[in-house]
Design an enzyme around this catalytic site. Structure first.
Site, PDB file in Angstrom:
ATOM      1  N   LYS A  88       0.840  -1.200   0.000  1.00  0.00           N
ATOM      2  CA  LYS A  88       0.000   0.000   0.000  1.00  0.00           C
ATOM      3  C   LYS A  88       0.872   1.245   0.000  1.00  0.00           C
ATOM      4  CE  LYS A  88      -1.780   2.571   3.075  1.00  0.00           C
ATOM      5  NZ  LYS A  88      -1.484   3.839   2.370  1.00  0.00           N
ATOM      6  N   GLY A 104       6.780   4.402   8.450  1.00  0.00           N
ATOM      7  CA  GLY A 104       5.955   5.605   8.573  1.00  0.00           C
ATOM      8  C   GLY A 104       6.149   6.224   9.946  1.00  0.00           C
ATOM      9  N   SER A 105       5.149   6.987  10.370  1.00  0.00           N
ATOM     10  CA  SER A 105       5.295   7.740  11.617  1.00  0.00           C
ATOM     11  C   SER A 105       5.177   6.819  12.836  1.00  0.00           C
ATOM     12  CB  SER A 105       4.201   8.805  11.687  1.00  0.00           C
ATOM     13  OG  SER A 105       2.938   8.170  11.698  1.00  0.00           O
ATOM     14  N   THR A 106       5.721   7.294  13.939  1.00  0.00           N
ATOM     15  CA  THR A 106       5.637   6.531  15.189  1.00  0.00           C
ATOM     16  C   THR A 106       4.184   6.414  15.644  1.00  0.00           C
ATOM     17  OG1 THR A 106       7.888   7.088  15.803  1.00  0.00           O
ATOM     18  CG2 THR A 106       6.389   6.533  17.613  1.00  0.00           C
ATOM     19  N   ALA A 123       1.430   6.189  13.820  1.00  0.00           N
ATOM     20  CA  ALA A 123       0.750   5.113  13.078  1.00  0.00           C
ATOM     21  C   ALA A 123       1.358   3.764  13.452  1.00  0.00           C
ATOM     22  CB  ALA A 123       0.872   5.361  11.570  1.00  0.00           C
ATOM     23  N   GLY A 124       2.676   3.747  13.659  1.00  0.00           N
ATOM     24  CA  GLY A 124       3.354   2.496  14.028  1.00  0.00           C
ATOM     25  C   GLY A 124       2.811   1.915  15.317  1.00  0.00           C
ATOM     26  N   GLU A 141       9.470   0.562  10.969  1.00  0.00           N
ATOM     27  CA  GLU A 141      10.524   1.564  10.719  1.00  0.00           C
ATOM     28  C   GLU A 141       9.874   2.918  10.902  1.00  0.00           C
ATOM     29  OE1 GLU A 141      13.634   1.167  10.177  1.00  0.00           O
ATOM     30  OE2 GLU A 141      13.793  -0.953   9.670  1.00  0.00           O
ATOM     31  N   CYS A 158      13.783  10.180   7.664  1.00  0.00           N
ATOM     32  CA  CYS A 158      13.570   9.646   9.018  1.00  0.00           C
ATOM     33  C   CYS A 158      14.805   9.740   9.901  1.00  0.00           C
ATOM     34  CB  CYS A 158      13.127   8.204   8.917  1.00  0.00           C
ATOM     35  SG  CYS A 158      14.212   7.217   7.868  1.00  0.00           S
ATOM     36  N   GLU A 207       9.863  15.270  15.798  1.00  0.00           N
ATOM     37  CA  GLU A 207      10.333  15.187  14.418  1.00  0.00           C
ATOM     38  C   GLU A 207       9.665  16.302  13.606  1.00  0.00           C
ATOM     39  OE1 GLU A 207       8.899  11.776  12.091  1.00  0.00           O
ATOM     40  OE2 GLU A 207      10.983  11.388  11.595  1.00  0.00           O
TER      41      GLU A 207
HETATM   42  P1  NAD Z   1       2.309   8.100   8.141  1.00  0.00           P
HETATM   43  O1  NAD Z   1       2.536   7.242   9.322  1.00  0.00           O
HETATM   44  O2  NAD Z   1       1.270   9.137   8.215  1.00  0.00           O
HETATM   45  O3  NAD Z   1       1.928   7.193   6.870  1.00  0.00           O
HETATM   46  C1  NAD Z   1       2.780   6.174   6.414  1.00  0.00           C
HETATM   47  C2  NAD Z   1       1.946   5.153   5.661  1.00  0.00           C
HETATM   48  O4  NAD Z   1       1.095   4.477   6.572  1.00  0.00           O
HETATM   49  C3  NAD Z   1       1.016   5.739   4.612  1.00  0.00           C
HETATM   50  O5  NAD Z   1       0.935   4.829   3.523  1.00  0.00           O
HETATM   51  C4  NAD Z   1      -0.312   5.853   5.356  1.00  0.00           C
HETATM   52  O6  NAD Z   1      -1.420   5.843   4.479  1.00  0.00           O
HETATM   53  C5  NAD Z   1      -0.271   4.606   6.217  1.00  0.00           C
HETATM   54  N1  NAD Z   1      -0.990   4.676   7.487  1.00  0.00           N
HETATM   55  C6  NAD Z   1      -1.161   5.746   8.307  1.00  0.00           C
HETATM   56  N2  NAD Z   1      -1.831   5.382   9.415  1.00  0.00           N
HETATM   57  C7  NAD Z   1      -2.061   4.045   9.318  1.00  0.00           C
HETATM   58  C8  NAD Z   1      -2.704   3.081  10.160  1.00  0.00           C
HETATM   59  N3  NAD Z   1      -3.245   3.421  11.327  1.00  0.00           N
HETATM   60  N4  NAD Z   1      -2.754   1.799   9.739  1.00  0.00           N
HETATM   61  C9  NAD Z   1      -2.195   1.437   8.568  1.00  0.00           C
HETATM   62  N5  NAD Z   1      -1.602   2.306   7.713  1.00  0.00           N
HETATM   63  C10 NAD Z   1      -1.526   3.592   8.094  1.00  0.00           C
HETATM   64  O7  NAD Z   1       3.742   8.712   7.753  1.00  0.00           O
HETATM   65  P2  NAD Z   1       4.108   9.708   6.563  1.00  0.00           P
HETATM   66  O8  NAD Z   1       3.777  11.092   6.983  1.00  0.00           O
HETATM   67  O9  NAD Z   1       3.579   9.186   5.277  1.00  0.00           O
HETATM   68  O10 NAD Z   1       5.711   9.522   6.511  1.00  0.00           O
HETATM   69  C11 NAD Z   1       6.593  10.220   7.305  1.00  0.00           C
HETATM   70  C12 NAD Z   1       6.989   9.394   8.522  1.00  0.00           C
HETATM   71  O11 NAD Z   1       7.623   8.184   8.099  1.00  0.00           O
HETATM   72  C13 NAD Z   1       8.015  10.109   9.375  1.00  0.00           C
HETATM   73  O12 NAD Z   1       7.681   9.947  10.734  1.00  0.00           O
HETATM   74  C14 NAD Z   1       9.315   9.380   9.064  1.00  0.00           C
HETATM   75  O13 NAD Z   1      10.280   9.456  10.065  1.00  0.00           O
HETATM   76  C15 NAD Z   1       8.827   7.984   8.836  1.00  0.00           C
HETATM   77  N6  NAD Z   1       9.816   7.221   8.057  1.00  0.00           N
HETATM   78  C16 NAD Z   1      10.580   6.256   8.684  1.00  0.00           C
HETATM   79  C17 NAD Z   1      11.562   5.573   7.983  1.00  0.00           C
HETATM   80  C18 NAD Z   1      12.422   4.521   8.647  1.00  0.00           C
HETATM   81  O14 NAD Z   1      13.071   3.748   7.938  1.00  0.00           O
HETATM   82  N7  NAD Z   1      12.467   4.453   9.957  1.00  0.00           N
HETATM   83  C19 NAD Z   1      11.768   5.855   6.634  1.00  0.00           C
HETATM   84  C20 NAD Z   1      10.980   6.841   6.030  1.00  0.00           C
HETATM   85  C21 NAD Z   1      10.001   7.513   6.750  1.00  0.00           C
END
Ligand code: NAD
Length: 480
Positions: A178, A230-232, A234-235, A252, A286, A385
């Protein structure tokens, strides 16, 4: 000219979406439309997971000879390489990434990862006969974990997708990916490359959509493992769901890494190296080292050097090869970054450079390179962040205090130590609580594990460790 896709890539072919909802892609530099793609629905996710299930359970992909899987990954690498220019331009147009970085990561690194895991698929022994101290042997078997739900963000959409696809396929898994609605056009180019590479039907499927669709995919009964970047915030939600479902998950997440400038560092080398370490992709990275820790004995000198370097950066169109800082990925994200800058001022940090939009650019989601000095490590801009071109310079006394400040963070993803004495820098690097750290520079090695500690995540990507995370272990005891 805009690009329009009407179908989704599921089960090895292009299929009509079940709804007419669409996702628009906007040019971050001109704010004009770039094109649109269908948004996948829950019914499309059901179809994609079913296709992956069939590929994994019935088509023989999971049990193919690793040489065949490697050949498929190498064909995918070739097809991607052919499209590198299209892909890298598409990413830079959507999220503002300077083209030079896009070429390096979204093009070159993605291709290299596919070839790396192709080689690893054939060189890894998946069965080991182990003598037991109890007098018999045990066969330890590694087998593919199953159907993977992969969810990626918008900041490095291609390389982060390949970071999951390559080790998962090398291990023998099938995947439903996705992409983020923030960058969708590139995922259709990736799907075209997969089609040309004749990746078997159902082995990779794409379902573009937002967070609700991501949540639906994470909890889908047909999924065996979740791989999330993605973000912490959402993680944490994803981890909760995976905990309830007892489903393996790799996370991640975000970071707030520190660059520890020791008192003997050569500041010319520091500023040269910080471009990637602290500012890659306009700060939308990130592991960016956005906390600059400066020794009190040279504090003013460091603030001056960082400000002079940041003010020398060329801000502009990411497609211009000389551009070093492009726009941010969306208007909403720029508002967020500007909110942090306001907070920095309000909490008493000293603004020494930037702090707003570049004066000579009247469209696009730009934020001027910004430097705050006299930043308290407990303040919002030092703890959260920001994900933009905003650096905070923090004063310390002695290496021990520098390490203490670096570790005083919820996160632990990247980091860097700068010194003319590499032994001293290495001993500092060993004491920083983080998953990755560079000495006199920061690079990412595809042969070494990458990931975070604390709120930066769980698990590792890259290296043989990533392939292992798509495998499960079974011990077959042989006492007889
Ligand atoms: P985000 O968490 O908003 O979204 C990331 C992805 O997850 C998107 O595809 C989004 O649609 C999906 N998503 C969001 N909430 C979800 C949920 N509850 N369940 C399932 N899927 C969900 O993050 P973003 O704004 O797109 O990206 C930026 C973030 O990603 C920053 O915090 C950055 O540090 C992190 N990031 C981490 C790494 C790493 O390797 N550690 C690499 C790149 C980006």
């Amino acid at each position: 000219m805009t690009v329009t896709y009407d179908k989704l890539f599921i089960d090895g072919g292009w299929v009509a979406p079940t709804t007419d909802r669409r996702i628009e892609a906007i040019n971050a530099t001109t704010e004009e439309p770039l094109g649109s793609v269908p948004e996948a629905s829950e019914a499309d996710v059901d179809r994609a997971v079913q296709a992956a299930r069939t590929a994994f359970d019935e088509s023989g992909w999971a049990t193919t000879n690793p040489t065949e899987r490697a050949a498929a990954l190498n064909r995918f690498a070739d097809a991607l390489e052919k499209r590198a220019e299209l892909l890298t331009r598409s990413v830079s147009l959507q999220n503002g990434m300077p083209l030079s970085l896009s070429e390096q990561f979204e093009g070159g690194y993605a291709v290299a990862l596919l070839r790396y895991y192709a080689a690893l698929a054939t060189s890894t022994e998946n069965e080991e006969r182990r003598p037991s101290p109890l007098g018999f042997d045990t066969l330890v078997q590694r087998s593919p974990i199953g159907v993977v739900a992969a969810i990626v963000p918008w900041n490095y959409p291609v390389v982060l997708a390949i970071t999951k696809i390559a080790p998962a396929l090398a291990a023998g898994c099938a995947i439903v990916l996705k992409p983020s609605p923030g960058t969708v056009l590139d995922s259709f180019i990736l799907a075209e490359a997969a089609e040309e590479a004749q990746i078997p039907a159902g082995v990779i499927n794409w379902v573009p959509g937002g967070r609700e669709l991501g949540a639906y995919l994470v909890s889908h009964p047909g999924v065996d493992k979740v791989a999330f970047t993605g973000s912490t915030a959402a993680g944490r939600l994803i981890a909760e769901n995976c905990g309830r479902l007892m489903r393996p998950v790799t996370l991640e997440l975000g970071g707030k890494s520190a660059a520890l400038i020791l008192d003997d560092a050569d500041l010319n080398k520091v500023t040269e190296g910080l471009y990637f370490a602290s500012l890659a992709n306009n700060g939308q990275t990130c592991m960016a080292c956005t906390r600059i820790l400066a020794p009190s004995s040279r504090y003013d000198e460091v603030v001056d050097a960082i400000s002079a370097w940041m003010s020398s950066l060329k801000v502009g169109d990411p497609l211009d090869p000389s551009t070093q800082v492009g726009p941010l990925a969306s208007a909403e994200h720029r508002n967020r970054v500007e909110g942090f800058i306001d907070k920095g001022r309000a909490e008493g940090a000293r603004l020494v450079l930037g702090g707003g939009r570049p004066k000579d650019i009247d469209r696009g989601w730009f934020v001027a390179p910004t430097v705050f000095a006299d930043v308290d490590n407990a303040s919002t801009i030092a703890q959260q962040e920001i994900f933009g071109p905003v650096l905070s310079v923090i004063k310390y006394d002695g290496d021990d205090e520098a390490i203490k400040i670096a570790n005083d963070s919820d996160y632990g993803l990247g980091g860097s130590v700068w010194s003319n004495d590499s032994e001293r820098a290495m001993s500092v690097a060993r004491r920083v609580q983080t998953g990755t750290i560079g000495v006199n520079g920061y690079v990412i090695d595809l042969n070494a594990p990458f990931g975070g500690v604390k709120a930066s995540g769980i698990g590792r990507e890259f290296g043989p460790e990533a392939m292992s995370s798509y495998q499960q272990l079974k011990s077959i005891y042989l006492p007889g």
